[in-house]
Write a protein that holds these residues in place. Structure first.
Motif, mmCIF file in Angstrom:
data_model
loop_
_atom_site.group_PDB
_atom_site.id
_atom_site.type_symbol
_atom_site.label_atom_id
_atom_site.label_comp_id
_atom_site.label_asym_id
_atom_site.label_seq_id
_atom_site.Cartn_x
_atom_site.Cartn_y
_atom_site.Cartn_z
ATOM 1 N N LEU A 55 0.841 -1.192 0.000
ATOM 2 C CA LEU A 55 0.000 0.000 0.000
ATOM 3 C C LEU A 55 0.875 1.241 0.000
ATOM 4 C CD1 LEU A 55 -2.478 -1.091 2.795
ATOM 5 C CD2 LEU A 55 -2.831 -1.254 0.333
ATOM 6 N N ASP A 56 0.356 2.296 -0.606
ATOM 7 C CA ASP A 56 1.076 3.563 -0.614
ATOM 8 C C ASP A 56 0.039 4.687 -0.632
ATOM 9 O OD1 ASP A 56 3.270 5.267 -0.641
ATOM 10 O OD2 ASP A 56 3.377 5.298 -2.829
ATOM 11 N N ALA A 57 0.379 5.789 -0.011
ATOM 12 C CA ALA A 57 -0.488 6.969 -0.026
ATOM 13 C C ALA A 57 0.384 8.201 -0.112
ATOM 14 C CB ALA A 57 -1.344 7.018 1.239
ATOM 15 N N TYR A 66 -5.700 13.167 -1.787
ATOM 16 C CA TYR A 66 -4.674 12.145 -1.598
ATOM 17 C C TYR A 66 -4.830 11.074 -2.661
ATOM 18 C CZ TYR A 66 -4.421 14.419 2.910
ATOM 19 O OH TYR A 66 -4.295 15.362 3.891
ATOM 20 N N VAL A 68 -4.075 7.076 -3.194
ATOM 21 C CA VAL A 68 -3.802 5.834 -2.473
ATOM 22 C C VAL A 68 -3.710 4.716 -3.506
ATOM 23 C CG1 VAL A 68 -4.689 4.196 -0.773
ATOM 24 C CG2 VAL A 68 -5.020 6.646 -0.429
ATOM 25 N N CYS A 93 -5.150 2.527 -8.236
ATOM 26 C CA CYS A 93 -5.117 3.782 -7.473
ATOM 27 C C CYS A 93 -6.499 4.401 -7.326
ATOM 28 C CB CYS A 93 -4.228 4.802 -8.181
ATOM 29 S SG CYS A 93 -2.531 4.267 -8.351
ATOM 30 N N HIS A 107 -2.492 9.083 8.507
ATOM 31 C CA HIS A 107 -1.734 8.000 7.872
ATOM 32 C C HIS A 107 -2.484 6.665 7.950
ATOM 33 C CE1 HIS A 107 1.758 5.189 7.375
ATOM 34 N NE2 HIS A 107 1.948 6.008 6.348
ATOM 35 N N LEU A 110 -5.625 6.761 5.672
ATOM 36 C CA LEU A 110 -5.345 6.627 4.238
ATOM 37 C C LEU A 110 -4.969 5.208 3.854
ATOM 38 C CD1 LEU A 110 -3.322 9.909 3.593
ATOM 39 C CD2 LEU A 110 -5.678 9.418 2.892
ATOM 40 N N LEU A 111 -4.288 4.478 4.753
ATOM 41 C CA LEU A 111 -3.819 3.130 4.417
ATOM 42 C C LEU A 111 -4.752 2.019 4.900
ATOM 43 C CD1 LEU A 111 0.020 3.547 4.951
ATOM 44 C CD2 LEU A 111 -1.284 3.583 2.821
ATOM 45 N N CYS A 114 -9.188 3.972 2.965
ATOM 46 C CA CYS A 114 -9.200 4.199 1.516
ATOM 47 C C CYS A 114 -9.035 2.882 0.736
ATOM 48 C CB CYS A 114 -8.162 5.240 1.121
ATOM 49 S SG CYS A 114 -8.542 6.885 1.777
#
Length: 166
Positions: A55-57, A66, A68, A93, A107, A110-111, A114
């Motif tokens: 995962l990345d944001a 944002y 994600v 995404c 943080h 978002l991870l 999302c």
């Protein structure tokens, strides 16, 4: 105290209302490699599938926006054999508008939250791709994004501890 002042005090003591909207979704990158078809092998096989999730944001330039991404790597082997049947890599995404989340909780929000919103769409894409590739559709199990987040925090703490010992 007037009713208006009481209402203002009550509003001030309540945390801000969290707002989240999905602005868009897209496949950034995808690769499906049908290894068995390339080798010219056919017949009935029982696939064993391993799944890796990353995962990345990141913050976008627009305020409260944002991006994600969920990166999946699926590798399918024939049961009891080393032959690879197929490889699927996908970077899926979502663009989100998020407001009202305290900075210290942004943080994990978002991870965790999302990716939960994106996952049903990603599951459908994976199912369609594997089916269209000539295999039974892969219906991914639900991913526990909370546990995935916790595992990543533990991994980072362990890496930090090793770094400080060295």
């Amino acid at each position: 105290m007037t009713e208006e002042t009481a209402a203002e005090n009550k509003a001030a003591s309540q945390p801000p209302q969290v707002q989240m909207r999905v602005l868009g979704q897209f496949i950034r990158d995808m690769s499906f490699e049908n290894v068995m078809a390339q080798k010219g092998v056919s017949g009935e096989v029982q696939p064993e599938i391993t799944v890796q999730v990353n995962l990345d944001a990141k913050k976008r330039q627009a305020e409260h926006q944002y991006e994600v991404s969920i990166k999946l790597n699926l590798k399918s082997k024939a049961k009891g054999m080393e032959d690879v049947l197929f490889l699927l890599e996908i970077d899926y995404c979502g663009l989100f508008h998020v407001e009202g989340v305290p900075e210290d909780q942004l943080h994990p929000f978002l991870l965790i939250e999302c990716p939960r919103m994106l996952f049903p769409f990603l599951r459908r894409i994976v199912s369609d791709i594997t089916r269209d590739g000539g295999y039974p559709p892969v219906n991914l199990d639900t991913i526990d994004f909370v546990q995935l987040y916790r595992n990543e925090l533990l991994r980072r703490q362990a890496a930090q501890a090793q770094k400080s010992e060295a």
